[in-house]
Design a protein around this motif. Structure first.
Motif, PDB file in Angstrom:
ATOM      1  N   PHE A  58       0.845  -1.199   0.000  1.00 35.06           N
ATOM      2  CA  PHE A  58       0.000   0.000   0.000  1.00 35.06           C
ATOM      3  C   PHE A  58       0.887   1.259   0.000  1.00 35.06           C
ATOM      4  N   ALA A  59       0.455   2.274  -0.759  1.00 34.21           N
ATOM      5  CA  ALA A  59       1.285   3.470  -0.987  1.00 34.21           C
ATOM      6  C   ALA A  59       1.880   4.067   0.292  1.00 34.21           C
ATOM      7  N   TYR A  60       1.086   4.230   1.351  1.00 29.92           N
ATOM      8  CA  TYR A  60       1.598   4.869   2.567  1.00 29.92           C
ATOM      9  C   TYR A  60       2.728   4.036   3.189  1.00 29.92           C
ATOM     10  N   CYS A  61       2.526   2.729   3.200  1.00 31.62           N
ATOM     11  CA  CYS A  61       3.494   1.850   3.870  1.00 31.62           C
ATOM     12  C   CYS A  61       4.757   1.662   3.031  1.00 31.62           C
ATOM     13  N   ARG A  62       4.603   1.856   1.719  1.00 33.19           N
ATOM     14  CA  ARG A  62       5.755   1.719   0.814  1.00 33.19           C
ATOM     15  C   ARG A  62       6.868   2.704   1.192  1.00 33.19           C
ATOM     16  N   VAL A  63       6.475   3.879   1.656  1.00 33.20           N
ATOM     17  CA  VAL A  63       7.466   4.922   1.953  1.00 33.20           C
ATOM     18  C   VAL A  63       7.675   5.124   3.463  1.00 33.20           C
ATOM     19  N   CYS A  64       7.348   4.088   4.224  1.00 33.30           N
ATOM     20  CA  CYS A  64       7.416   4.203   5.684  1.00 33.30           C
ATOM     21  C   CYS A  64       8.864   4.348   6.165  1.00 33.30           C
ATOM     22  N   PRO A  65       9.152   5.420   6.940  1.00 33.97           N
ATOM     23  CA  PRO A  65      10.526   5.618   7.425  1.00 33.97           C
ATOM     24  C   PRO A  65      10.968   4.540   8.412  1.00 33.97           C
ATOM     25  N   ILE A  66      10.017   3.903   9.076  1.00 29.30           N
ATOM     26  CA  ILE A  66      10.382   2.855  10.041  1.00 29.30           C
ATOM     27  C   ILE A  66      10.937   1.648   9.281  1.00 29.30           C
ATOM     28  N   GLU A  76      15.512  -7.182  11.612  1.00 35.68           N
ATOM     29  CA  GLU A  76      14.187  -7.646  11.200  1.00 35.68           C
ATOM     30  C   GLU A  76      13.113  -6.600  11.517  1.00 35.68           C
ATOM     31  N   GLY A  77      13.332  -5.893  12.600  1.00 32.44           N
ATOM     32  CA  GLY A  77      12.330  -4.894  12.980  1.00 32.44           C
ATOM     33  C   GLY A  77      12.724  -4.184  14.260  1.00 32.44           C
ATOM     34  N   CYS A  78      11.853  -3.289  14.702  1.00 29.34           N
ATOM     35  CA  CYS A  78      12.136  -2.456  15.864  1.00 29.34           C
ATOM     36  C   CYS A  78      12.292  -3.273  17.149  1.00 29.34           C
ATOM     37  N   HIS A  79      11.783  -4.500  17.174  1.00 29.40           N
ATOM     38  CA  HIS A  79      11.922  -5.350  18.365  1.00 29.40           C
ATOM     39  C   HIS A  79      13.382  -5.755  18.585  1.00 29.40           C
ATOM     40  N   HIS A  80      14.225  -5.593  17.561  1.00 26.85           N
ATOM     41  CA  HIS A  80      15.652  -5.898  17.715  1.00 26.85           C
ATOM     42  C   HIS A  80      16.480  -4.626  17.897  1.00 26.85           C
ATOM     43  N   CYS A  81      15.822  -3.515  18.129  1.00 25.26           N
ATOM     44  CA  CYS A  81      16.540  -2.239  18.156  1.00 25.26           C
ATOM     45  C   CYS A  81      16.641  -1.696  19.577  1.00 25.26           C
ATOM     46  N   THR A  82      17.866  -1.312  19.971  1.00 25.59           N
ATOM     47  CA  THR A  82      18.062  -0.790  21.322  1.00 25.59           C
ATOM     48  C   THR A  82      17.557   0.652  21.437  1.00 25.59           C
ATOM     49  N   ASP A  83      17.283   1.294  20.309  1.00 27.80           N
ATOM     50  CA  ASP A  83      16.785   2.677  20.342  1.00 27.80           C
ATOM     51  C   ASP A  83      15.263   2.764  20.411  1.00 27.80           C
ATOM     52  N   PHE A  84      14.597   1.614  20.452  1.00 24.15           N
ATOM     53  CA  PHE A  84      13.127   1.635  20.510  1.00 24.15           C
ATOM     54  C   PHE A  84      12.663   2.154  21.857  1.00 24.15           C
ATOM     55  N   PRO A  85      11.669   3.002  21.912  1.00 23.23           N
ATOM     56  CA  PRO A  85      10.945   3.670  20.829  1.00 23.23           C
ATOM     57  C   PRO A  85      11.616   4.994  20.454  1.00 23.23           C
ATOM     58  N   CYS A  86      11.954   5.128  19.214  1.00 21.73           N
ATOM     59  CA  CYS A  86      12.715   6.295  18.739  1.00 21.73           C
ATOM     60  C   CYS A  86      11.779   7.388  18.193  1.00 21.73           C
ATOM     61  N   GLY A  87      12.375   8.404  17.608  1.00 23.62           N
ATOM     62  CA  GLY A  87      11.606   9.520  17.052  1.00 23.62           C
ATOM     63  C   GLY A  87      10.681   9.100  15.907  1.00 23.62           C
ATOM     64  N   HIS A  88      11.083   8.106  15.121  1.00 23.70           N
ATOM     65  CA  HIS A  88      10.211   7.646  14.025  1.00 23.70           C
ATOM     66  C   HIS A  88       8.892   7.104  14.584  1.00 23.70           C
ATOM     67  N   ILE A  89       9.014   6.392  15.688  1.00 23.28           N
ATOM     68  CA  ILE A  89       7.810   5.816  16.307  1.00 23.28           C
ATOM     69  C   ILE A  89       6.986   6.963  16.889  1.00 23.28           C
ATOM     70  N   GLY A  97      -2.266   3.838  15.695  1.00 23.65           N
ATOM     71  CA  GLY A  97      -1.209   2.988  15.161  1.00 23.65           C
ATOM     72  C   GLY A  97       0.028   3.044  16.052  1.00 23.65           C
ATOM     73  N   LYS A  98       0.347   4.248  16.495  1.00 24.46           N
ATOM     74  CA  LYS A  98       1.505   4.431  17.378  1.00 24.46           C
ATOM     75  C   LYS A  98       1.305   3.648  18.685  1.00 24.46           C
ATOM     76  N   GLN A  99       0.093   3.747  19.212  1.00 25.17           N
ATOM     77  CA  GLN A  99      -0.242   3.033  20.439  1.00 25.17           C
ATOM     78  C   GLN A  99      -0.057   1.522  20.233  1.00 25.17           C
ATOM     79  N   GLU A 100      -0.471   1.050  19.078  1.00 25.68           N
ATOM     80  CA  GLU A 100      -0.355  -0.367  18.737  1.00 25.68           C
ATOM     81  C   GLU A 100       1.111  -0.793  18.622  1.00 25.68           C
ATOM     82  N   ILE A 101       1.922   0.061  18.014  1.00 27.45           N
ATOM     83  CA  ILE A 101       3.352  -0.241  17.878  1.00 27.45           C
ATOM     84  C   ILE A 101       3.982  -0.363  19.268  1.00 27.45           C
ATOM     85  N   LEU A 102       3.651   0.585  20.144  1.00 29.45           N
ATOM     86  CA  LEU A 102       4.234   0.578  21.487  1.00 29.45           C
ATOM     87  C   LEU A 102       3.810  -0.658  22.278  1.00 29.45           C
TER      88      LEU A 102
END
Ligand code: SF4
Ligand code: SF4
Ligand code: ZN
Length: 151
Positions: A58-66, A76-89, A97-102
């Protein structure tokens, strides 16, 4: 038929298997797509997606900065990142959506991707009849029960 879930494991933690756009497109459900045009502000023919890691995104997700960030970090994803939750989130454009990611990323970190996907599917089932729903559904389209997804 067994579904290939690999393209559905979005790096951001928003599991694509319960995404309304994915489900509407997978099921060829035009009526559902018509409802989603108002939500996403795009015409019906742009509402198609086979998952974040597929070649039909989908167009929006194609250009997702995350997604770009995770790919640049070769994880693989933000679950492997020590900077989570970062500014992108933090600047994710849709508050729910943000609430769901967190909520979802720590679950994925704990369970691993495969089991996390199963759990995400389970939490999107109707508690009365077991029907598979999309993330954010307010009412079960099979039995009509009001849906309250756990936070
Ligand atoms: S629209 Fe986005 S969240 Fe939905 S299935 Fe596609 S990539 Fe995943
Ligand atoms: S920096 Fe942010 S967007 Fe990038 S992988 Fe880490 S948590 Fe995800
Ligand atoms: Zn139901």
């Amino acid at each position: 038929m067994e579904v290939n879930k690999e393209p559905l494991a979005a790096p951001c933690g928003l599991y694509c298997g319960v995404c309304a756009i994915y489900i509407a497109h997978r099921d060829g459900n035009l009526k559902f797509k018509e409802k989603l045009t108002a939500v996403y502000g795009v015409p019906c023919d742009e509402l198609h997606c086979r998952g974040c890691l597929s070649d039909d995104v989908f167009a929006y997700c194609r250009v997702c900065p995350i997604k770009t960030c995770a790919s640049e970090r070769k994880i693989e994803g933000c679950h492997h990142c020590t900077d989570f939750p970062c500014g992108h989130i933090d600047s994710f454009p849709i508050p729910v959506g943000k609430q769901e990611i967190l909520r979802s990323v720590p679950v994925r970190r704990d369970l691993g991707t495969e089991q996390w996907m199963e759990e995400e599917e389970k939490r999107c089932r109707c508690s009365r009849c077991g029907n598979a729903l999309f993330r954010g559904a307010k009412r079960c389209n099979a039995c009509g029960a009001a849906v309250e997804m756990e936070k």
